[in-house]
Design a protein around this motif. Structure first.
Motif, PDB file in Angstrom:
ATOM      1  N   SER A 158      -7.181   4.024  -3.449  1.00 50.98           N
ATOM      2  CA  SER A 158      -5.714   3.696  -2.949  1.00 50.98           C
ATOM      3  C   SER A 158      -4.752   3.278  -3.927  1.00 50.98           C
ATOM      4  N   THR A 199       0.889  -1.131  -0.044  1.00 51.94           N
ATOM      5  CA  THR A 199      -0.052  -0.192  -0.023  1.00 51.94           C
ATOM      6  C   THR A 199       0.803   1.242   0.174  1.00 51.94           C
ATOM      7  N   LEU A 216      -1.279   1.022  -5.025  1.00 51.89           N
ATOM      8  CA  LEU A 216      -0.509   0.024  -4.740  1.00 51.89           C
ATOM      9  C   LEU A 216       0.589  -0.166  -5.574  1.00 51.89           C
TER      10      LEU A 216
END
Length: 189
Positions: A100, A50, A102
């Motif tokens: 998000s 992450t 990643l």
């Protein structure tokens, strides 16, 4: 990618050729809110890290209730199964709570990195041990605490997440109802 390399270098040393191999194999993906990194019953094809955002691991209990097991915030390695060759099929979901980013590696690329870089498995084992220890430290006290202590403990352990995670997920993680959490929060103000 810099965040991932900086993270890895905290646990071991890499030379420039090794860093270049890792960088070449890495891919950056973006998950929108509510997108899944993996889903129950479907094989996992990637190892992730992450870079930005929060994800949550959850499952459904035998009454069909959604239970949040834990949160994955920035700078955590997302592995699966015993090793990269395992065909692990999760019984849980890993979902983005917010947009998000990643750094991801396919299973085959992760395996190639592991087979090419001497000491890579040792670096990964150190990371896994640290993350497991932290996860246990966060979860273990919840069993014996009342709702207010659970929430105070959550605030202490996740100070930067409380305003980024929906209360329903926090309540589920703490093992209390959302109305109990609202009452606790009201009584604290």
């Amino acid at each position: 990618m810099e965040e991932f390399l900086d993270f890895i270098l905290r646990f071991g040393n890499l030379n420039q050729h090794q860093i270049e191999l890792i960088s070449k194999k890495a891919e950056i993906i973006r998950l929108q809110k509510d997108d899944y990194f993996w889903e129950a019953g479907k094989p996992i094809n990637y190892v992730g890290f992450t870079k930005k955002g929060i994800l949550r691991v959850y499952y459904y209990n035998n009454q069909g209730e959604e239970i949040t097991r834990y949160f994955i915030a920035e700078e955590l390695l997302i592995l699966y199964g015993a090793n990269a060759e395992s065909n692990y099929v999760p019984s849980e979901y890993l979902q983005a709570i917010e947009t998000s980013e990643l750094v991801v590696f396919s299973k085959s690329d992760w395996k190639e990195i592991s087979e090419t870089i001497i000491g890579w498995d040792g670096i990964v084992q150190k990371i896994v041990a640290k993350q497991q220890r932290e996860k246990l430290e966060r979860r273990s006290p919840l069993v014996e605490q009342d709702a207010q202590l659970r929430y105070l403990d959550f605030l202490q352990k996740f100070p930067n997440l409380v305003n980024r995670i929906p209360l329903s997920y926090i309540a589920s993680y703490l093992g209390i109802t959302q109305s109990t959490l609202s009452r606790v929060r009201k009584n604290m103000n």
